[in-house]
Design a protein around this motif. Structure first.
Motif, PDB file in Angstrom:
ATOM      1  N   LEU A  27       3.518  -0.718   3.927  1.00  0.00           N
ATOM      2  CA  LEU A  27       3.003   0.617   3.638  1.00  0.00           C
ATOM      3  C   LEU A  27       4.183   1.524   3.318  1.00  0.00           C
ATOM      4  O   LEU A  27       5.073   1.700   4.153  1.00  0.00           O
ATOM      5  CB  LEU A  27       2.221   1.165   4.833  1.00  0.00           C
ATOM      6  N   ILE A  28       4.190   2.082   2.112  1.00  0.00           N
ATOM      7  CA  ILE A  28       5.242   3.016   1.697  1.00  0.00           C
ATOM      8  C   ILE A  28       4.662   4.420   1.708  1.00  0.00           C
ATOM      9  O   ILE A  28       3.611   4.682   1.104  1.00  0.00           O
ATOM     10  CB  ILE A  28       5.761   2.676   0.293  1.00  0.00           C
ATOM     11  N   VAL A  29       5.348   5.346   2.396  1.00  0.00           N
ATOM     12  CA  VAL A  29       4.845   6.707   2.562  1.00  0.00           C
ATOM     13  C   VAL A  29       5.924   7.720   2.212  1.00  0.00           C
ATOM     14  O   VAL A  29       7.112   7.403   2.151  1.00  0.00           O
ATOM     15  CB  VAL A  29       4.353   6.955   4.010  1.00  0.00           C
ATOM     16  N   HIS A  30       5.465   8.946   2.014  1.00  0.00           N
ATOM     17  CA  HIS A  30       6.380  10.070   1.792  1.00  0.00           C
ATOM     18  C   HIS A  30       6.749  10.739   3.116  1.00  0.00           C
ATOM     19  O   HIS A  30       7.895  11.109   3.324  1.00  0.00           O
ATOM     20  CB  HIS A  30       5.713  11.072   0.853  1.00  0.00           C
ATOM     21  N   HIS A  31       5.779  10.892   3.985  1.00  0.00           N
ATOM     22  CA  HIS A  31       6.009  11.455   5.323  1.00  0.00           C
ATOM     23  C   HIS A  31       5.865  10.337   6.348  1.00  0.00           C
ATOM     24  O   HIS A  31       4.784   9.789   6.520  1.00  0.00           O
ATOM     25  CB  HIS A  31       4.997  12.561   5.634  1.00  0.00           C
ATOM     26  N   GLY A  32       6.956  10.035   7.032  1.00  0.00           N
ATOM     27  CA  GLY A  32       6.977   8.901   7.944  1.00  0.00           C
ATOM     28  C   GLY A  32       6.380   9.181   9.305  1.00  0.00           C
ATOM     29  O   GLY A  32       5.670  10.170   9.525  1.00  0.00           O
ATOM     30  N   LEU A  33       6.702   8.309  10.242  1.00  0.00           N
ATOM     31  CA  LEU A  33       6.071   8.319  11.565  1.00  0.00           C
ATOM     32  C   LEU A  33       6.642   9.352  12.520  1.00  0.00           C
ATOM     33  O   LEU A  33       6.016   9.651  13.541  1.00  0.00           O
ATOM     34  CB  LEU A  33       6.241   6.937  12.208  1.00  0.00           C
ATOM     35  N   PHE A  34       7.798   9.932  12.228  1.00  0.00           N
ATOM     36  CA  PHE A  34       8.553  10.621  13.280  1.00  0.00           C
ATOM     37  C   PHE A  34       8.737  12.116  13.059  1.00  0.00           C
ATOM     38  O   PHE A  34       9.661  12.720  13.599  1.00  0.00           O
ATOM     39  CB  PHE A  34       9.922   9.941  13.444  1.00  0.00           C
ATOM     40  N   TRP A  35       7.857  12.738  12.249  1.00  0.00           N
ATOM     41  CA  TRP A  35       8.018  14.163  11.965  1.00  0.00           C
ATOM     42  C   TRP A  35       7.901  15.023  13.211  1.00  0.00           C
ATOM     43  O   TRP A  35       8.476  16.109  13.291  1.00  0.00           O
ATOM     44  CB  TRP A  35       6.999  14.610  10.915  1.00  0.00           C
ATOM     45  N   GLY A  36       7.166  14.562  14.205  1.00  0.00           N
ATOM     46  CA  GLY A  36       7.006  15.351  15.429  1.00  0.00           C
ATOM     47  C   GLY A  36       8.187  15.271  16.374  1.00  0.00           C
ATOM     48  O   GLY A  36       8.192  15.937  17.415  1.00  0.00           O
ATOM     49  N   GLY A  37       9.187  14.461  16.048  1.00  0.00           N
ATOM     50  CA  GLY A  37      10.358  14.338  16.906  1.00  0.00           C
ATOM     51  C   GLY A  37      10.169  13.291  17.990  1.00  0.00           C
ATOM     52  O   GLY A  37       9.215  12.505  17.986  1.00  0.00           O
ATOM     53  N   LEU A  38      11.078  13.289  18.963  1.00  0.00           N
ATOM     54  CA  LEU A  38      11.009  12.324  20.054  1.00  0.00           C
ATOM     55  C   LEU A  38       9.723  12.522  20.843  1.00  0.00           C
ATOM     56  O   LEU A  38       9.358  13.650  21.186  1.00  0.00           O
ATOM     57  CB  LEU A  38      12.214  12.492  20.984  1.00  0.00           C
ATOM     58  N   ALA A  39       9.052  11.427  21.124  1.00  0.00           N
ATOM     59  CA  ALA A  39       7.796  11.496  21.865  1.00  0.00           C
ATOM     60  C   ALA A  39       7.566  10.159  22.552  1.00  0.00           C
ATOM     61  O   ALA A  39       8.024   9.117  22.068  1.00  0.00           O
ATOM     62  CB  ALA A  39       6.626  11.806  20.916  1.00  0.00           C
TER      63      ALA A  39
ATOM     64  N   ALA B  43       0.863  -1.178   0.000  1.00  0.00           N
ATOM     65  CA  ALA B  43       0.000   0.000   0.000  1.00  0.00           C
ATOM     66  C   ALA B  43       0.898   1.227   0.000  1.00  0.00           C
ATOM     67  O   ALA B  43       1.999   1.206   0.566  1.00  0.00           O
ATOM     68  CB  ALA B  43      -0.916   0.011   1.223  1.00  0.00           C
ATOM     69  N   THR B  44       0.458   2.296  -0.637  1.00  0.00           N
ATOM     70  CA  THR B  44       1.214   3.544  -0.613  1.00  0.00           C
ATOM     71  C   THR B  44       0.304   4.683  -0.166  1.00  0.00           C
ATOM     72  O   THR B  44      -0.904   4.653  -0.403  1.00  0.00           O
ATOM     73  CB  THR B  44       1.819   3.887  -1.991  1.00  0.00           C
ATOM     74  N   ALA B  45       0.888   5.682   0.483  1.00  0.00           N
ATOM     75  CA  ALA B  45       0.138   6.833   0.973  1.00  0.00           C
ATOM     76  C   ALA B  45       1.103   7.997   1.121  1.00  0.00           C
ATOM     77  O   ALA B  45       2.324   7.811   1.187  1.00  0.00           O
ATOM     78  CB  ALA B  45      -0.539   6.520   2.307  1.00  0.00           C
ATOM     79  N   VAL B  46       0.571   9.188   1.223  1.00  0.00           N
ATOM     80  CA  VAL B  46       1.426  10.354   1.445  1.00  0.00           C
ATOM     81  C   VAL B  46       1.939  10.369   2.877  1.00  0.00           C
ATOM     82  O   VAL B  46       3.108  10.641   3.126  1.00  0.00           O
ATOM     83  CB  VAL B  46       0.664  11.652   1.113  1.00  0.00           C
ATOM     84  N   ASP B  47       1.069  10.066   3.841  1.00  0.00           N
ATOM     85  CA  ASP B  47       1.405  10.202   5.265  1.00  0.00           C
ATOM     86  C   ASP B  47       1.234   8.886   6.012  1.00  0.00           C
ATOM     87  O   ASP B  47       0.246   8.170   5.802  1.00  0.00           O
ATOM     88  CB  ASP B  47       0.495  11.245   5.921  1.00  0.00           C
ATOM     89  N   ALA B  48       2.159   8.605   6.926  1.00  0.00           N
ATOM     90  CA  ALA B  48       2.014   7.467   7.829  1.00  0.00           C
ATOM     91  C   ALA B  48       1.248   7.936   9.060  1.00  0.00           C
ATOM     92  O   ALA B  48       1.819   8.249  10.097  1.00  0.00           O
ATOM     93  CB  ALA B  48       3.378   6.918   8.227  1.00  0.00           C
ATOM     94  N   CYS B  49      -0.068   7.999   8.929  1.00  0.00           N
ATOM     95  CA  CYS B  49      -0.923   8.446  10.021  1.00  0.00           C
ATOM     96  C   CYS B  49      -1.833   7.295  10.439  1.00  0.00           C
ATOM     97  O   CYS B  49      -1.870   6.242   9.796  1.00  0.00           O
ATOM     98  CB  CYS B  49      -1.738   9.663   9.608  1.00  0.00           C
TER      99      CYS B  49
END
Length: 263
Positions: free
Chosen positions: A74-86, A53-59
């Protein structure tokens, strides 16, 4: 014909082999990116892939859609970690749990996919807009030009209409440049804040996804046309092309998961 009848005889592909292939094609180890991009494999599974599956965002929404579609990757352009350490709690926990419990691997490619000369967002934007003049790499990010400057000749309003038709919605225009565009810069996503750097490279018209408020008046003052076509809308092209490419290379079925943000 349904999924089972079309693809039941397709053998699974080992996840490490698929990741190695993607890393090579996209030059993951060569192209620098924002630290939180974390390009490459972000979540692994038990080791096999039968559907992509492909998507723009890993949400959360696209992960749920991928599970529902029966995908293993799942292949995405924006991965899981854009918000930084959490902490792994709340939505972060739910996303990881959903992926792991359902055997869904997640792979992300940000600037390497923007910049790819055949599968990238920007080359495909140029192709889809019929910008067929001479192209040169354009707008350096972390040492790699990620877009293209196209030498072409097109009326500004014709171009405006063409972009709106392509993305299927309103495209905002700051008409600060010439009525006939001749030096057109194309960079998908959120490159509006790079407008001054883009103008220094000689463009008179800049097509991107989104930008800050001040980019509008900057376009007027710099004498450039600025098209804002939507961050999401300008970044669906690469993941779709990558899904198609994996079908050609490995025979794997694939599906695009559309979850537009409107931004």
């Amino acid at each position: 014909m349904g999924f089972c009848s079309l693809w039941s005889n397709v053998p699974p592909v080992k996840l490490p082999d698929l990741v190695k292939y993607l890393n090579s094609v996209l030059r993951i180890d060569e192209i620098r990116d924002y630290p939180n991009a974390m390009n490459g494999l972000q979540v692994e599974n038990e080791g096999e892939v039968t559907k992509v599956a492909t998507a723009v965002d890993a949400c959360e929404a696209t992960i749920a859609m991928a599970v529902e579609a029966g995908a293993d990757l799942l292949i995405v352009h924006h991965g899981l970690f854009w918000g930084g350490l959490a902490p792994v709690s709340g939505s972060s926990y739910r996303k990881l749990r959903m992926a792991i419990e359902n055997g869904l691997a997640i792979y992300s490619a940000h600037l390497p996919l923007d910049a790819h000369p055949r599968l990238g967002n920007n080359v495909l934007l140029c192709d889809s807009l019929d910008l067929n003049g001479d192209r040169v790499p354009f707008l350096d990010h972390f040492g790699t030009p990620i877009g293209f400057r196209v030498v072409d000749e097109i009326n500004r309003e014709v171009l405006h209409s063409r972009i709106e038709q392509l993305v299927g919605g309103h495209v905002h225009l700051a008409a600060g440049g010439p009525v006939v565009a001749r030096q057109i810069g194309v960079v998908s996503g959120g490159a509006g804040s790079d407008i001054a750097a883009a103008v220094k490279e000689g463009i008179d018209t800049f097509i991107t996804g989104e930008g800050p408020h001040w980019a509008y008046t900057a376009a007027e003052e710099l004498g450039v046309n600025l098209f804002l076509a939507g961050h999401y809308a300008t970044e669906t092209f690469g993941v779709k092309a990558l899904g198609e490419h994996l079908t050609e290379a490995f025979g794997l079925p694939w599906e695009f998961l559309d979850h537009p943000t409107g931004l």
